[in-house]
Design an enzyme around this catalytic site. Structure first.
Site, short mmCIF file in Angstrom:
data_model
loop_
_atom_site.label_atom_id
_atom_site.label_comp_id
_atom_site.label_asym_id
_atom_site.label_seq_id
_atom_site.Cartn_x
_atom_site.Cartn_y
_atom_site.Cartn_z
N PHE A 16 0.79 -1.27 0.08
CA PHE A 16 -0.02 0.09 0.01
C PHE A 16 0.85 1.27 -0.15
O PHE A 16 1.65 1.22 0.56
CB PHE A 16 -0.87 0.17 1.21
CG PHE A 16 -1.88 -0.98 1.51
CD1 PHE A 16 -2.96 -1.03 0.97
CD2 PHE A 16 -1.33 -2.29 2.34
CE1 PHE A 16 -4.05 -2.02 1.35
CE2 PHE A 16 -2.06 -3.16 2.61
CZ PHE A 16 -3.78 -3.06 1.79
N ASP A 17 0.47 2.39 -0.90
CA ASP A 17 0.89 3.59 -0.50
C ASP A 17 0.31 4.20 0.75
O ASP A 17 -0.68 3.57 1.25
CB ASP A 17 0.51 4.44 -1.71
CG ASP A 17 0.96 5.91 -1.56
OD1 ASP A 17 2.04 6.25 -0.95
OD2 ASP A 17 0.33 6.59 -2.20
#
Length: 371
Positions: free
Chosen positions: A217-218
């Site tokens: 995930f960012d």
């Protein structure tokens, strides 16, 4: 910059590495349903087909048929000859299974986790549940079912809308994540509070683990809100760092994918409870352009306050994400900026775009080094 086609799965340019699956009609080789291998129950460690969990108990992942499978040829028929010829073509070719699409390795990894969960908790319904979502007419369902059986996928729930929006059905399924090739439907799902992302096929495919689900995930506008990104876009990098230092003890608000990370964490804890932390088949990653010293503390404090564990956190201080993702080899990577999605795809990572937040209005430039 990587070139992309808009239909049907936003295929990145270049040669796609062939996946190790049975021959299919949309790959380089052709095959038929009659030639498919028998379903190997022994390989799955099951003597009978398991019962799908109730939606309210499961972690439900809805995937579009256009990202689970490769349907470029069929899409061309639809665009060039219309819906009636498209339906006729699908029926005529319904014994020919589709080739795997960008979501295929991710779905296989979900199923591998389910096998482990069923071994540890035979009566539990806290499992991944996969729902196939398609705008197709029900006539196409036979080919989709044939394809699912051909590839030994365990997908019992279908949603064939005949051209209507699937968003209402996603809510009824208690969907935790929706993956599609249609950016408009993804935005519609996000507006309804459903975690969603647009998937892309990279120009090459990196081999991924068959036994451990890896999800990356960012941070900002994905796990977290776009609050800090707004500061960066409006006032620049120095003000962004200042804002983060001044607010390091103030929790970030949640972003659109926080709930999916929570769902993954809940399943991880079931393995930890059985003493399998070091052998957990789910691993999560935070891959952010934030700097650790100047803006990382707030992100980590927020995750801790939420009660969420992230297995690995990479603070890249504006460095390209693609090379790091190539080493991680996730089944899927979520980012709100196409700049990073394209960079990941160039290195062979299956990346998904989360069209949320201020970055959609002001796309990131290659010289910036914000979040």
């Amino acid at each position: 910059m990587v070139k992309m086609s808009l239909d049907p799965v936003q295929v990145m340019s270049g040669q796609v590495k062939e996946l190790k699956v049975a021959p299919s009609s949309n790959g380089e080789s052709r095959g038929s349903w009659e030639a498919k291998e028998e379903f190997d129950q022994d390989h799955l460690g099951l003597t009978t087909k398991p019962k799908p969990p109730k939606p309210e108990n499961a972690v439900t992942v809805a995937v579009s048929s256009r990202v689970l499978f490769r349907t470029e040829r069929e899409q061309k028929v639809f665009e060039q000859k219309g819906v009636e010829e498209y339906l006729r073509y699908q029926i005529e070719h319904e014994t020919e299974p589709f080739a795997p699409g960008p979501a295929f390795p991710f779905v296989k990894a979900l199923e591998a986790v389910n096998i482990r969960l069923r071994e540890l908790y035979p009566q539990s319904e806290e499992l991944f549940d996969i729902v196939l979502v398609t705008y197709n007419h029900a006539h196409v369902g036979i080919r989709l079912i044939n394809t699912i059986n051909h590839h030994n996928l365990f997908i019992e729930r279908f949603c064939m809308t005949g051209g209507s929006s699937p968003i209402g059905y996603l809510k009824a399924w208690h969907t935790n994540l929706y993956l599609s090739a249609d950016a408009d439907k993804v935005r519609e799902a996000l507006a309804e509070g459903i975690a969603a992302a647009t998937m892309f096929m990279p120009e090459k495919l990196t081999e991924v683990s068959e036994t451990q689900l890896r999800v990356a995930f960012d941070g900002d506008a994905v796990l977290f809100s776009d609050e800090s990104e707004r500061i960066f876009k409006a006032h620049g990098l120095d003000k962004f760092f200042e804002h983060e230092r001044d607010n390091e003890d103030t929790l970030l608000d949640h972003g659109p994918l926080k709930g999916f990370l929570e769902a993954l964490g809940k399943l991880q804890k079931k393995f930890y409870a059985k003493g399998q932390r070091l052998d957990c088949p789910i691993r999560t990653y935070l891959v952010t352009a934030r700097s650790a010293a100047s803006s990382g503390i707030r992100a980590l404090k927020t995750l801790r306050a939420w009660g969420l564990e992230i297995d690995e956190a990479l603070f890249l201080a504006g460095a390209p994400k693609g090379p790091m993702l190539e080493k991680i080899r996730p089944h899927i990577y979520f980012d709100d900026q196409m700049f990073h999605v394209e960079g990941a795809a160039e290195m062979g990572t299956v990346a998904a775009h989360v069209p949320y937040g201020i970055a959609q209005k002001y796309p990131k430039q290659k010289t910036s080094a914000g979040k």
